[in-house]
Motif scaffolding. Structure first.
Motif, short mmCIF file in Angstrom:
data_model
loop_
_atom_site.label_atom_id
_atom_site.label_comp_id
_atom_site.label_asym_id
_atom_site.label_seq_id
_atom_site.Cartn_x
_atom_site.Cartn_y
_atom_site.Cartn_z
N GLN A 17 0.84 -1.20 0.00
CA GLN A 17 0.00 0.00 0.00
C GLN A 17 0.87 1.25 0.00
OE1 GLN A 17 -2.97 0.09 3.16
NE2 GLN A 17 -2.88 -2.13 3.34
N ASP A 18 0.31 2.35 -0.50
CA ASP A 18 0.97 3.65 -0.37
C ASP A 18 0.55 4.25 0.97
OD1 ASP A 18 2.35 3.61 -2.73
OD2 ASP A 18 1.00 4.95 -3.81
N ILE A 19 1.47 4.23 1.90
CA ILE A 19 1.23 4.80 3.22
C ILE A 19 1.83 6.21 3.22
CG2 ILE A 19 1.69 4.58 5.70
CD1 ILE A 19 -0.20 2.41 4.59
N MET A 20 0.96 7.22 3.16
CA MET A 20 1.42 8.60 3.02
C MET A 20 1.69 9.26 4.38
SD MET A 20 1.21 8.69 -0.25
CE MET A 20 0.54 9.69 -1.53
N ILE A 21 0.89 8.92 5.38
CA ILE A 21 1.04 9.51 6.71
C ILE A 21 0.90 8.41 7.76
CG2 ILE A 21 0.26 11.82 6.02
CD1 ILE A 21 -2.50 11.13 7.15
N GLN A 22 1.31 8.71 8.98
CA GLN A 22 1.24 7.72 10.05
C GLN A 22 -0.17 7.19 10.26
OE1 GLN A 22 2.85 9.00 13.79
NE2 GLN A 22 4.96 9.07 13.02
N ASP A 23 -1.16 8.06 10.16
CA ASP A 23 -2.55 7.62 10.35
C ASP A 23 -2.95 6.55 9.35
OD1 ASP A 23 -3.01 9.20 12.56
OD2 ASP A 23 -4.02 10.80 11.45
N ARG A 46 9.98 4.64 13.62
CA ARG A 46 11.31 5.14 13.96
C ARG A 46 12.31 3.99 14.02
NH1 ARG A 46 9.60 8.55 17.33
NH2 ARG A 46 9.58 7.23 19.16
N GLU A 47 11.90 2.86 14.60
CA GLU A 47 12.77 1.69 14.68
C GLU A 47 13.11 1.14 13.29
OE1 GLU A 47 12.39 -2.89 16.16
OE2 GLU A 47 11.71 -1.36 17.57
N LEU A 48 12.13 1.15 12.39
CA LEU A 48 12.34 0.68 11.02
C LEU A 48 13.12 1.70 10.18
CD1 LEU A 48 8.86 -0.91 10.33
CD2 LEU A 48 11.06 -2.11 10.31
N ARG A 49 13.26 2.91 10.70
CA ARG A 49 13.96 4.01 10.00
C ARG A 49 13.34 4.26 8.63
NH1 ARG A 49 19.99 2.33 11.90
NH2 ARG A 49 19.70 3.04 14.03
N LEU A 50 12.01 4.35 8.63
CA LEU A 50 11.30 4.57 7.37
C LEU A 50 11.70 5.89 6.74
CD1 LEU A 50 7.70 3.32 8.24
CD2 LEU A 50 9.64 2.05 7.31
N ALA A 55 5.63 8.73 -4.42
CA ALA A 55 4.58 7.75 -4.69
C ALA A 55 4.20 7.84 -6.16
CB ALA A 55 3.36 8.01 -3.81
N LYS A 56 3.81 6.72 -6.74
CA LYS A 56 3.42 6.71 -8.15
C LYS A 56 2.22 7.61 -8.41
CE LYS A 56 5.26 2.18 -9.20
NZ LYS A 56 5.03 0.83 -9.63
N THR A 57 1.38 7.80 -7.40
CA THR A 57 0.17 8.60 -7.54
C THR A 57 0.41 10.07 -7.23
OG1 THR A 57 -0.44 8.10 -5.25
CG2 THR A 57 -1.33 6.66 -6.98
N GLY A 58 1.66 10.44 -6.98
CA GLY A 58 1.99 11.81 -6.59
C GLY A 58 2.18 11.90 -5.10
N GLY A 59 2.85 12.90 -4.65
CA GLY A 59 3.14 13.04 -3.24
C GLY A 59 4.22 12.07 -2.81
N TYR A 60 4.30 11.84 -1.52
CA TYR A 60 5.33 10.97 -0.96
C TYR A 60 4.71 9.91 -0.07
CZ TYR A 60 8.68 14.28 -2.74
OH TYR A 60 9.43 15.06 -3.58
N ARG A 61 5.36 8.75 -0.03
CA ARG A 61 4.88 7.64 0.79
C ARG A 61 6.04 7.15 1.65
NH1 ARG A 61 6.90 2.82 -0.98
NH2 ARG A 61 7.78 2.80 -3.06
N TYR A 62 5.70 6.43 2.70
CA TYR A 62 6.73 5.82 3.54
C TYR A 62 7.23 4.54 2.88
CZ TYR A 62 5.94 8.90 7.51
OH TYR A 62 5.86 9.99 8.33
N ALA A 63 8.53 4.30 3.04
CA ALA A 63 9.14 3.08 2.51
C ALA A 63 10.25 2.65 3.45
CB ALA A 63 9.70 3.33 1.11
N LEU A 64 10.65 1.40 3.29
CA LEU A 64 11.77 0.88 4.06
C LEU A 64 13.06 1.50 3.54
CD1 LEU A 64 10.61 -2.82 4.04
CD2 LEU A 64 10.66 -1.31 6.03
N PRO A 65 14.05 1.69 4.40
CA PRO A 65 15.32 2.23 3.91
C PRO A 65 15.99 1.26 2.94
CG PRO A 65 15.50 1.57 6.21
CD PRO A 65 14.06 1.41 5.82
N GLU A 66 17.00 1.75 2.22
CA GLU A 66 17.68 0.96 1.19
C GLU A 66 18.01 -0.45 1.63
OE1 GLU A 66 18.52 1.90 -2.02
OE2 GLU A 66 17.43 3.74 -1.68
N SER A 67 18.53 -0.61 2.82
CA SER A 67 19.00 -1.93 3.27
C SER A 67 17.87 -2.93 3.45
CB SER A 67 19.77 -1.80 4.58
OG SER A 67 18.94 -1.25 5.59
N ASN A 68 16.63 -2.45 3.60
CA ASN A 68 15.49 -3.36 3.81
C ASN A 68 14.52 -3.42 2.64
OD1 ASN A 68 16.33 -3.98 6.40
ND2 ASN A 68 15.26 -2.25 7.29
N ARG A 69 14.79 -2.67 1.57
CA ARG A 69 13.85 -2.60 0.47
C ARG A 69 13.72 -3.93 -0.23
NH1 ARG A 69 14.56 3.12 -1.91
NH2 ARG A 69 13.75 4.19 -0.12
#
Length: 144
Positions: A17-23, A46-50, A55-69
């Motif tokens: 999913q595109d997770i844009m905000i914490q909510d 914070r622990e996952l260091r997102l 995002a493909k739909t515009g705006g920004y989404r949360y993702a895992l850092p490079e090492s976990n992608r």
């Protein structure tokens, strides 16, 4: 649910999913009947260091850092590169807005021995390779 199970579930949600905000993440977990608070999700994030990525739909989404992608370089390149021009040992790469710095990092990680330097702004990269031949190798890899 154990914390480790919740963390694994969050990783899966971020891929699907595109997770844009914490909510959005809190609601996705609640939809799966996982009782969480915003504070718990904030600590998990914070622990996952997102990181925020375009995002493909515009705006920004949360993702895992490079090492976990989970996505490969090829998938990432295909999703952000809009145009590549080559002249001699130089590549001019146009990306989707906000993606150039992320792509610059991946290029340096993957092709460092072949690169003299890389300059970038929000949506443009100038890559100068060590030789015309190494520029061709990078160009071919990005074009496929």
């Amino acid at each position: 649910m154990k914390k480790s199970e919740r963390i694994d579930l969050i990783k899966k949600i971020l891929v699907e999913q595109d997770i844009m905000i914490q909510d959005d993440l809190v609601n996705a977990l609640l939809d799966l009947n996982i009782e969480v608070t915003q504070a718990t999700v904030s600590r998990d994030m914070r622990e996952l260091r997102l990181v925020k990525v375009p995002a493909k739909t515009g705006g920004y989404r949360y993702a895992l850092p490079e090492s976990n992608r989970l996505n490969t370089d090829a998938e990432f390149f295909k999703s952000v590169v809009e145009e590549i021009k080559k002249k001699g040992n130089q590549l001019a790469i146009r990306t989707s807005p906000g993606s150039a710095m992320l792509l610059k990092h991946r290029l340096l990680t993957r092709f460092e021995p072949l690169i003299f330097t890389v300059l970038s702004d929000d949506d443009t990269i100038l890559l100068i390779a060590t030789t015309d031949a190494t520029a061709e190798k990078i160009y071919t890899s990005l074009s496929n």
